[in-house]
Design a protein around this motif. Structure first.
Motif, PDB file in Angstrom:
ATOM      1  N   PHE A 178       0.835  -1.208   0.000  1.00  0.00           N
ATOM      2  CA  PHE A 178       0.000   0.000   0.000  1.00  0.00           C
ATOM      3  C   PHE A 178       0.869   1.257   0.000  1.00  0.00           C
ATOM      4  O   PHE A 178       0.610   2.215  -0.743  1.00  0.00           O
ATOM      5  N   LEU A 179       1.942   1.232   0.789  1.00  0.00           N
ATOM      6  CA  LEU A 179       2.826   2.399   0.891  1.00  0.00           C
ATOM      7  C   LEU A 179       3.617   2.637  -0.390  1.00  0.00           C
ATOM      8  O   LEU A 179       3.821   3.777  -0.804  1.00  0.00           O
ATOM      9  N   LYS A 180       4.079   1.566  -1.030  1.00  0.00           N
ATOM     10  CA  LYS A 180       5.024   1.735  -2.143  1.00  0.00           C
ATOM     11  C   LYS A 180       4.370   1.722  -3.522  1.00  0.00           C
ATOM     12  O   LYS A 180       5.063   1.773  -4.530  1.00  0.00           O
ATOM     13  N   THR A 181       3.053   1.663  -3.573  1.00  0.00           N
ATOM     14  CA  THR A 181       2.362   1.650  -4.868  1.00  0.00           C
ATOM     15  C   THR A 181       1.356   2.788  -4.941  1.00  0.00           C
ATOM     16  O   THR A 181       1.173   3.536  -3.990  1.00  0.00           O
ATOM     17  N   GLY A 182       0.693   2.861  -6.076  1.00  0.00           N
ATOM     18  CA  GLY A 182      -0.327   3.880  -6.280  1.00  0.00           C
ATOM     19  C   GLY A 182      -1.703   3.485  -5.798  1.00  0.00           C
ATOM     20  O   GLY A 182      -2.698   4.105  -6.197  1.00  0.00           O
ATOM     21  N   LEU A 183      -1.800   2.465  -4.938  1.00  0.00           N
ATOM     22  CA  LEU A 183      -3.103   2.112  -4.367  1.00  0.00           C
ATOM     23  C   LEU A 183      -3.685   3.306  -3.620  1.00  0.00           C
ATOM     24  O   LEU A 183      -2.987   3.997  -2.879  1.00  0.00           O
ATOM     25  N   ASP A 184      -4.977   3.527  -3.792  1.00  0.00           N
ATOM     26  CA  ASP A 184      -5.651   4.646  -3.120  1.00  0.00           C
ATOM     27  C   ASP A 184      -6.173   4.267  -1.744  1.00  0.00           C
ATOM     28  O   ASP A 184      -6.183   5.090  -0.816  1.00  0.00           O
ATOM     29  N   VAL A 185      -6.623   3.025  -1.624  1.00  0.00           N
ATOM     30  CA  VAL A 185      -7.302   2.574  -0.407  1.00  0.00           C
ATOM     31  C   VAL A 185      -6.831   1.159  -0.076  1.00  0.00           C
ATOM     32  O   VAL A 185      -6.609   0.340  -0.969  1.00  0.00           O
ATOM     33  N   LEU A 186      -6.680   0.897   1.217  1.00  0.00           N
ATOM     34  CA  LEU A 186      -6.366  -0.455   1.684  1.00  0.00           C
ATOM     35  C   LEU A 186      -7.468  -0.901   2.641  1.00  0.00           C
ATOM     36  O   LEU A 186      -7.767  -0.202   3.615  1.00  0.00           O
ATOM     37  N   VAL A 187      -8.061  -2.053   2.347  1.00  0.00           N
ATOM     38  CA  VAL A 187      -9.069  -2.632   3.231  1.00  0.00           C
ATOM     39  C   VAL A 187      -8.488  -3.908   3.821  1.00  0.00           C
ATOM     40  O   VAL A 187      -8.186  -4.867   3.093  1.00  0.00           O
ATOM     41  N   LEU A 188      -8.294  -3.900   5.152  1.00  0.00           N
ATOM     42  CA  LEU A 188      -7.791  -5.065   5.880  1.00  0.00           C
ATOM     43  C   LEU A 188      -8.913  -5.557   6.782  1.00  0.00           C
ATOM     44  O   LEU A 188      -9.197  -4.938   7.812  1.00  0.00           O
ATOM     45  N   GLY A 189      -9.575  -6.634   6.389  1.00  0.00           N
ATOM     46  CA  GLY A 189     -10.730  -7.076   7.154  1.00  0.00           C
ATOM     47  C   GLY A 189     -11.773  -5.971   7.183  1.00  0.00           C
ATOM     48  O   GLY A 189     -12.227  -5.498   6.138  1.00  0.00           O
ATOM     49  N   ASN A 190     -12.142  -5.525   8.362  1.00  0.00           N
ATOM     50  CA  ASN A 190     -13.138  -4.461   8.505  1.00  0.00           C
ATOM     51  C   ASN A 190     -12.510  -3.089   8.744  1.00  0.00           C
ATOM     52  O   ASN A 190     -13.189  -2.151   9.146  1.00  0.00           O
ATOM     53  N   TYR A 191     -11.220  -2.980   8.467  1.00  0.00           N
ATOM     54  CA  TYR A 191     -10.505  -1.708   8.628  1.00  0.00           C
ATOM     55  C   TYR A 191     -10.206  -1.105   7.258  1.00  0.00           C
ATOM     56  O   TYR A 191      -9.770  -1.813   6.346  1.00  0.00           O
ATOM     57  N   LEU A 192     -10.417   0.193   7.127  1.00  0.00           N
ATOM     58  CA  LEU A 192     -10.200   0.898   5.868  1.00  0.00           C
ATOM     59  C   LEU A 192      -9.169   2.006   6.073  1.00  0.00           C
ATOM     60  O   LEU A 192      -9.306   2.829   6.990  1.00  0.00           O
ATOM     61  N   LEU A 193      -8.138   2.012   5.226  1.00  0.00           N
ATOM     62  CA  LEU A 193      -7.077   3.011   5.279  1.00  0.00           C
ATOM     63  C   LEU A 193      -7.017   3.734   3.938  1.00  0.00           C
ATOM     64  O   LEU A 193      -7.116   3.092   2.883  1.00  0.00           O
ATOM     65  N   LYS A 194      -6.847   5.051   3.983  1.00  0.00           N
ATOM     66  CA  LYS A 194      -6.722   5.846   2.762  1.00  0.00           C
ATOM     67  C   LYS A 194      -5.351   6.487   2.705  1.00  0.00           C
ATOM     68  O   LYS A 194      -4.739   6.764   3.740  1.00  0.00           O
TER      69      LYS A 194
END
Length: 598
Positions: free
Chosen positions: A581-597
């Motif tokens: 997530f940190l090193k790519t152009g991903l906008d959002v990371l969903v880990l289980g029920n947690y959402l990171l932008k």
């Protein structure tokens, strides 16, 4: 006492471990996911530790350990081959022997030492390589009787087998032996086109679709391949003209001078620009491979008279060839092991031990026993939250998954690319919605965005759609589920956009940039798609996300590609996912029920 069988594959590529208890797959994983070394061939100690931990067992609980091939028989083939070609191949021989003496030749003693407790060890079993592939295809399939087709590079001696499974019994009907191999033929073209063997075959298959099927050059290439490189018999067996191939004794696949003289195309180097000749050559070998596979399937039908066929081996991952077999209607039903390559050999070895050595009946099931291939490690909310807090990342928590699915579908519709991490990791080469990167299939820029900014790989690589199983017919010309992304189907005519009259004469990147349908991010240049159908009961969370996206947009499908970057295995842990997530152009990371932008 339960029958506990540990299956292992190692020391070639894609090492893996699998645990069966009374015939049920409890856990399965490739070693690469733990070491982060792509196609890791080392002994799968991390995978072994994981599958036992998943079951709450130790070495003392293991009934049998099954290794996926017979090292002594493979070593015999190595010696006989070098002897037959001597003195040619001395350098290759000198390179290979230390590896055999270090790891491969004495694997039985090493396993006995590793798994012994108080001087006692579990039964150590060594089914042949193709029996492991055969068992992995047949025993977890939903059929009590089937033709079994396994095709790969080479095991000990066999390169292709046709078998018949009935109940717990498997009967060998036909074998093709080294060096005559469909897998090695395709690998030779992979090498000649500048890609890495045991990895670049996917690229050749994808590249082939950019070739012009009406091209005279493609026809000429096919004629030369069949006239000079490979003699294809009516039953699908082949003979390679070994004066053009050097894999038997050398550290390379082809005699490059002879290939260049025959094909009027020089070997492409890995960093060399792809041209239309390379593309048409890829199409030619793809079509030749399909022709061979269809002939083998017809022979399997003739020998078994079965309504069902199951497949495994590396060539069974060629989803275009699989689709040709399906579309020919040779069999009523076709099922392919999702971990068809050597990782799946660990599963097959365990199954062979269970049903053949331990004489257990085949489980009678109307569905396959692979559990959607969701057989790897899973992580609870506590583990996920520990990872998030360790990095001091900002997050939103959604106790209600329905609310999370709605939020994520809105972000996807807004053009965001999502890293999607849920449940247990997939076993096999495909991400099937638990370790996936997801995007909007309707977005004409999405393929380029994911390839360039996230995956860091070649622009020509296509992406697959995941689609609600019940909505599949709305988008694709198919009438059977495809849960493991192993079939390619044409996009429905009503979704297509007209292409210019000179479409096939345009260069590959111009065609790639052209918006071919209303779902352009998953419509390949030949108007096909490698489809994953999502079943509500097999992957309820991905199904719920697709349903939320359908409620919002009217379309129940998304781009689905594996959660990794170029030259890296699919992510396994929340930490792996966060680092990508940190090193790519991903906008959002969903880990289980947690959402990171970002």
């Amino acid at each position: 006492m339960p029958l506990v069988i540990l299956g292992i594959s190692a020391f070639y590529h894609d090492s893996a471990a699998v645990l069966l208890i009374d015939g049920e797959i409890i856990a399965a994983a490739q070693e690469e996911r733990f070491t982060r070394i792509k196609h890791d061939s080392s002994f799968p100690q991390n995978a072994v530790n994981y599958v036992l931990q998943e079951a709450g067992l130790t070495y003392a609980d293991i009934t049998s350990v099954a290794f996926y091939d017979k090292p002594l028989l493979k070593f015999e083939r190595l010696l006989e081959t070098y002897h037959a070609f001597a003195p040619k191949g001395l350098l290759s021989f000198v390179t290979a022997i230390p590896l055999w003496l270090k790891d491969k030749l004495f694997i039985k003693g090493a396993l006995k030492k590793r798994f012994s407790i108080d001087g006692k060890s579990p039964a150590l079993l060594f089914p042949e390589h193709h029996l492991s592939h055969t068992a992995s295809a047949y025993y977890p399939s939903p059929y009590q009787e089937a033709a079994i087709l396994t095709v790969d590079g080479v095991g000990e001696w066999a390169t292709t087998t046709i078998c018949h499974g009935r109940g717990k019994e498997i009967r060998i009907l036909m074998e093709q032996h080294f060096p005559h191999s469909v897998g090695l033929l395709y690998a030779a073209f992979t090498y000649y086109l500048g890609f890495k063997i045991n990895e670049g075959e996917y690229k050749v298959m994808g590249l082939a679709s950019y070739g012009n099927p009406e091209s005279t050059e493609v026809s000429n290439f096919k004629e030369k391949i069949k006239a000079d490189l490979v003699d294809i018999r009516t039953d699908g067996s082949i003979l390679l003209n070994m004066k053009y191939f050097e894999f038997a004794t050398e550290l390379k696949m082809t005699n490059n001078k002879r290939w260049a003289a025959l094909l009027s195309v020089n070997k492409r180097e890995p960093d060399e620009e792809l041209n239309q000749q390379h593309i048409n050559l890829a199409l030619a070998i793809q079509q030749v491979t399909e022709e061979i596979m269809i002939s083998l399937a017809r022979t399997a039908k003739r020998l078994t008279n079965s309504d069902n066929v199951v497949m495994a081996g590396g060539v069974a991952l060629n989803c275009v060839a699989n689709s040709r077999i399906q579309d020919e209607g040779i069999f009523k039903n076709i099922w392919i092991q999702p971990a068809a390559g050597d990782a799946g050999g660990a599963l097959g070895a365990a199954y062979a031990a269970h049903h053949i050595y331990h004489d257990q009946e085949k489980i009678n099931s109307s569905v396959d026993l692979m559990k959607g291939a969701y057989l790897g490690p899973g992580y609870d909310d506590k583990s996920i939250l520990n990872t998030i807090k360790k990095h001091g990342a900002l997050y939103e928590h959604y106790p209600d998954f329905t609310e999370l699915a709605t939020t994520v579908s809105e972000l996807i519709a807004d053009g965001k690319v999502i890293g999607w991490f849920q449940g247990r990791m997939e076993f096999g080469p495909r991400a099937l919605g638990n370790r996936s990167i997801l995007g909007d299939a309707r977005n004409p820029l999405m393929q380029s965005i994911i390839n360039r900014k996230i995956k860091f790989r070649e622009d020509f690589r296509p992406f697959a759609p995941c689609v609600l199983e019940e909505d599949t017919h709305l988008y694709f010309k198919m009438n059977a589920p495809s849960p493991y992304m192993l079939f390619v189907k044409q996009v429905n005519d009503n979704l297509l956009k007209p292409h210019p009259p000179n479409y096939w004469e345009l260069d590959m990147y111009t065609r790639l940039a052209y918006s071919r349908s209303t779902i352009p991010a998953v419509t390949h240049v030949d108007y096909s798609a490698r489809v994953q159908t999502v079943n509500k009961h097999i992957n309820p969370k991905l199904w719920q996300l697709l349903s939320a996206f359908k409620t919002l947009t009217g379309d129940g499908l998304l781009v689905n590609t594996s959660f990794n970057v170029k030259d890296e295995p699919i992510v396994c842990t929340p930490e792996d996912a966060y680092q990508d997530f940190l090193k790519t152009g991903l906008d959002v990371l969903v880990l289980g029920n947690y959402l990171l932008k970002k």
